[in-house]
Design an enzyme around this catalytic site. Structure first.
Site: not given
Length: 306
Positions: A125, A155, A176, A180, A281
């Site tokens: 990631d 991103q 992937r 972002g 988050r």
């Protein structure tokens, strides 16, 4: 809307823990591996792929990092034992990146080797921009060491992404591609919504031109349309790409993609660090807090199925 989003973020620490859990349970499989297992089993039954993420990042000790490594080994064993169609996604800060590059690389190598022994795949990631150089470096070194079962995330909001694609093109990486979510300064990242969208399309175009396998990770309807156009123009086969979505976000749209004949992979986070993960988050990007608040109100009013 930005004022509303920031207001939601300021209120989060005062929200009772059970309420936060209730709000987040749609987006997190649960605290235990068995929760992720049952979620993936359900998704597979719906014709969807999965990628499992063990929650836990920004760890502070080598022992914590080692525990996350062991958790991933348990995940691979469970995937194999239960015959699930799922890979994993790892965050390098969870494997000790902030404690030392070599420690993190050793931990990641352990995870990647175990995955390879079981015919599985590891997605590295991408976190905030302070980790981008190290993330791409460790990915390149693993590939140079002969590990083919590893991919990375890029991103679109970062201004450097097209240059990163060009630098990685020789490896034909599995990528992937997402917008972002991290709050970054204007000199490093596009700030305007349309600018990020435009960057996403440019990046996707460049990745497909380079012959990369792309996980098209977005819930943006316009970007989904543009992605389907680019895929159709190149006459790509179903197995040459995939769409990716987050657990609990726009499930009906995901169902529609599967019905159209596309591969869809759903990101399935689990673990006991769900509370810290949820707050972090939301606090990193107030827009997400506003989205979840609006989405929750919508479900309460009966507008279910976004």
């Amino acid at each position: 809307m930005a004022i509303f989003d920031r207001a939601i973020v300021r209120l989060l620490p005062a929200v009772p823990r059970p309420v936060v859990q209730r709000l987040s349970e749609r987006y997190i499989a649960g605290p235990e591996l068995k929760d992720a297992r049952e979620t993936v089993r359900r998704l597979n039954g719906e014709g969807k792929l999965a990628t499992i993420d063990v929650l836990g990042e920004e760890i502070t000790t080598e022992e914590e990092a080692a525990a996350i490594v062991r958790a991933y080994l348990d995940v691979f064993a469970d995937i194999e034992r239960c015959g699930l169609d799922s890979g994993v996604s790892v965050k390098l800060t969870g494997l000790g990146l902030k404690l030392g590059y070599e420690l993190c690389r050793a931990n990641l190598t352990t995870v990647v080797r175990d995955a390879a022994s079981r015919g599985n795949f590891v997605r590295i990631d991408m976190e905030d921009s302070s980790t981008t150089d190290d993330t791409l470096r460790i990915y390149r070194e693993l590939r140079e060491d002969g590990h083919e079962n590893v991919g990375v995330v890029l991103q679109a909001m970062l201004r450097r992404t097209l240059a990163d694609i060009a630098a990685l093109a020789e490896l034909k990486p599995s990528v992937r591609l997402c917008k972002g979510i991290y709050v970054e300064p204007p000199e490093l990242a596009y700030q305007e919504f349309e600018a990020v969208r435009a960057s996403y399309v440019r990046a996707l175009d460049a990745l497909l031109d380079a012959g990369c396998y792309v996980g098209i990770a977005t819930h943006d309807e316009w970007l989904l349309s543009e992605a389907r156009r680019l895929v159709a123009e190149r006459e790509l086969r179903r197995e040459d790409y995939e769409f990716q979505m987050l657990l609990g976000v726009q499930p009906r749209r995901g169902d529609a993609l599967v019905a159209e004949g596309h591969q869809l992979r759903v990101y399935v986070p689990f673990g006991r660090h769900w509370y810290a993960y949820s707050l972090r988050r939301l606090q990193e990007n107030p827009r997400i807090a506003g989205y979840i608040a609006s989405d929750t109100v919508g479900r309460m009013l009966g507008r279910n199925g976004a």
